[in-house]
Design an enzyme around this catalytic site. Structure first.
Site, PDB file in Angstrom:
ATOM      1  N   HIS A 170      -7.446  -1.398   4.267  1.00 19.32           N
ATOM      2  CA  HIS A 170      -7.517  -1.868   5.646  1.00 19.32           C
ATOM      3  C   HIS A 170      -6.383  -1.238   6.448  1.00 19.32           C
ATOM      4  O   HIS A 170      -5.233  -1.213   5.989  1.00 19.32           O
ATOM      5  CB  HIS A 170      -7.373  -3.389   5.707  1.00 19.32           C
ATOM      6  CG  HIS A 170      -8.475  -4.122   4.996  1.00 19.32           C
ATOM      7  ND1 HIS A 170      -9.623  -4.537   5.630  1.00 19.32           N
ATOM      8  CD2 HIS A 170      -8.608  -4.505   3.702  1.00 19.32           C
ATOM      9  CE1 HIS A 170     -10.411  -5.160   4.753  1.00 19.32           C
ATOM     10  NE2 HIS A 170      -9.818  -5.144   3.576  1.00 19.32           N
ATOM     11  N   TYR A 175     -14.044  -4.958  -5.399  1.00 17.60           N
ATOM     12  CA  TYR A 175     -13.997  -6.389  -5.730  1.00 17.60           C
ATOM     13  C   TYR A 175     -15.290  -7.088  -5.325  1.00 17.60           C
ATOM     14  O   TYR A 175     -15.971  -6.669  -4.403  1.00 17.60           O
ATOM     15  CB  TYR A 175     -12.778  -7.067  -5.098  1.00 17.60           C
ATOM     16  CG  TYR A 175     -12.655  -6.983  -3.592  1.00 17.60           C
ATOM     17  CD1 TYR A 175     -13.343  -7.850  -2.751  1.00 17.60           C
ATOM     18  CD2 TYR A 175     -11.788  -6.056  -3.014  1.00 17.60           C
ATOM     19  CE1 TYR A 175     -13.199  -7.780  -1.380  1.00 17.60           C
ATOM     20  CE2 TYR A 175     -11.639  -5.969  -1.631  1.00 17.60           C
ATOM     21  CZ  TYR A 175     -12.352  -6.830  -0.822  1.00 17.60           C
ATOM     22  OH  TYR A 175     -12.219  -6.763   0.540  1.00 17.60           O
ATOM     23  N   HIS A 235     -11.423   0.225  -0.773  1.00 14.59           N
ATOM     24  CA  HIS A 235     -11.064   0.498   0.629  1.00 14.59           C
ATOM     25  C   HIS A 235      -9.648   0.044   0.914  1.00 14.59           C
ATOM     26  O   HIS A 235      -9.092  -0.798   0.204  1.00 14.59           O
ATOM     27  CB  HIS A 235     -12.034  -0.221   1.583  1.00 14.59           C
ATOM     28  CG  HIS A 235     -12.002  -1.710   1.404  1.00 14.59           C
ATOM     29  ND1 HIS A 235     -12.761  -2.362   0.440  1.00 14.59           N
ATOM     30  CD2 HIS A 235     -11.274  -2.682   2.017  1.00 14.59           C
ATOM     31  CE1 HIS A 235     -12.511  -3.652   0.491  1.00 14.59           C
ATOM     32  NE2 HIS A 235     -11.601  -3.882   1.435  1.00 14.59           N
ATOM     33  N   TYR A 256      -6.637  -9.268  -4.522  1.00 12.70           N
ATOM     34  CA  TYR A 256      -5.656  -9.495  -3.457  1.00 12.70           C
ATOM     35  C   TYR A 256      -4.742 -10.654  -3.840  1.00 12.70           C
ATOM     36  O   TYR A 256      -5.174 -11.598  -4.501  1.00 12.70           O
ATOM     37  CB  TYR A 256      -6.355  -9.912  -2.161  1.00 12.70           C
ATOM     38  CG  TYR A 256      -7.028  -8.823  -1.383  1.00 12.70           C
ATOM     39  CD1 TYR A 256      -6.288  -7.933  -0.598  1.00 12.70           C
ATOM     40  CD2 TYR A 256      -8.411  -8.696  -1.385  1.00 12.70           C
ATOM     41  CE1 TYR A 256      -6.913  -6.948   0.153  1.00 12.70           C
ATOM     42  CE2 TYR A 256      -9.040  -7.700  -0.639  1.00 12.70           C
ATOM     43  CZ  TYR A 256      -8.283  -6.841   0.123  1.00 12.70           C
ATOM     44  OH  TYR A 256      -8.911  -5.872   0.853  1.00 12.70           O
ATOM     45  N   ARG A 280     -17.496  -4.888  -2.843  1.00 13.25           N
ATOM     46  CA  ARG A 280     -16.990  -3.988  -1.817  1.00 13.25           C
ATOM     47  C   ARG A 280     -16.592  -2.658  -2.442  1.00 13.25           C
ATOM     48  O   ARG A 280     -15.903  -2.643  -3.458  1.00 13.25           O
ATOM     49  CB  ARG A 280     -15.723  -4.558  -1.147  1.00 13.25           C
ATOM     50  CG  ARG A 280     -15.841  -5.818  -0.322  1.00 13.25           C
ATOM     51  CD  ARG A 280     -16.679  -5.737   0.944  1.00 13.25           C
ATOM     52  NE  ARG A 280     -16.795  -4.456   1.613  1.00 13.25           N
ATOM     53  CZ  ARG A 280     -15.915  -3.936   2.461  1.00 13.25           C
ATOM     54  NH1 ARG A 280     -14.842  -4.579   2.791  1.00 13.25           N
ATOM     55  NH2 ARG A 280     -16.144  -2.770   3.030  1.00 13.25           N
TER      56      ARG A 280
END
Ligand SMILES: [Fe+2]
Length: 224
Positions: free
Chosen positions: A149, A134, A147, A95, A144
């Site tokens: 969000h 990540y 995905h 991110y 994780r």
């Protein structure tokens, strides 16, 4: 919060231990301001906002995908002209955020945020790249699953729902306490998108379908 949603306190998901409320929540009554607006509309969203691959000087690295679906209420009625926002890691699982410093590359051509309004049929469509998994230090060697969000608004911006879309067959589901905090197996599976060959574009992108149901027995689980 419905019974399908993940509980506030889920000890395997470590940060819920500190942040979950110890007392019952008090819901203030909704007044005119909460129920009638303001609301986001066509003037607030550009067409290019729905294509997350268009905001650099070149193409972002990764597997280009089209993500689409319908947003309906518990009766199957479309949610029209409703703002959907999404955010995600890049294809390397990173991110653009100060809190994410793990050694995976940033992509100068990928910010990882987009938005779109649903059409008259409640349909939405994004172009993006498939996010990578990540690490997140929740437990030893925690990763994780890939995905995206999602945030949705109801009748006004005070009604905001947040959830995560996953990808079919992800090998990391079994060790992810966020995914598994949704105890109901069927409800959990509603967060997993389906590969959709009809949504692909030849020699350009693969496609995934993610329908969202707000409320009712088939509701998509949401975070609070
Ligand atoms: Fe995330």
């Amino acid at each position: 919060m419905t019974t399908l949603d993940p509980p506030y306190l889920h000890p395997e998901y470590r940060s819920t231990v500190l942040r979950s409320p110890g007392k019952a929540l008090v819901m203030p009554p909704a007044g005119m301001t909460e129920l009638t607006g303001p609301k986001f509309g066509a003037g607030d969203v550009r067409d290019t906002d729905a294509d997350l691959t268009m905001h650099g000087n070149g193409e972002p690295i990764g597997e280009r995908i089209i993500v689409h679906g319908r947003v309906t209420d518990s009766q199957g009625r479309p949610l029209r002209a409703s703002l959907i926002e999404l955010w995600q890691a890049n294809s390397a699982g990173r991110y653009i955020h100060q809190g994410d410093q793990h050694p995976a590359p940033l992509d100068p051509n990928f910010v990882g945020a987009g938005r779109v309004l649903t059409d008259d049929d409640g349909h939405y469509r994004f172009v993006t790249v498939k996010p990578g998994p990540y690490p997140w230090r929740n437990h030893d060697n925690a990763w994780r699953p890939a995905h995206i969000h999602f945030s949705l608004f109801g009748r006004a911006f005070t009604q905001r729902l947040v959830t995560q879309m996953y990808f079919p067959g992800d090998p990391l589901f079994y060790q992810d306490p966020i995914f598994n905090a949704i105890r109901d197996e069927k409800a959990r599976q509603r967060l997993v998108s389906a590969y959709d060959h009809s949504a692909t574009r030849a020699e350009w992108a693969t496609g995934y379908r993610f329908d969202i149901v707000l409320g009712g027995a088939d509701a998509t689980p949401m975070e609070d």
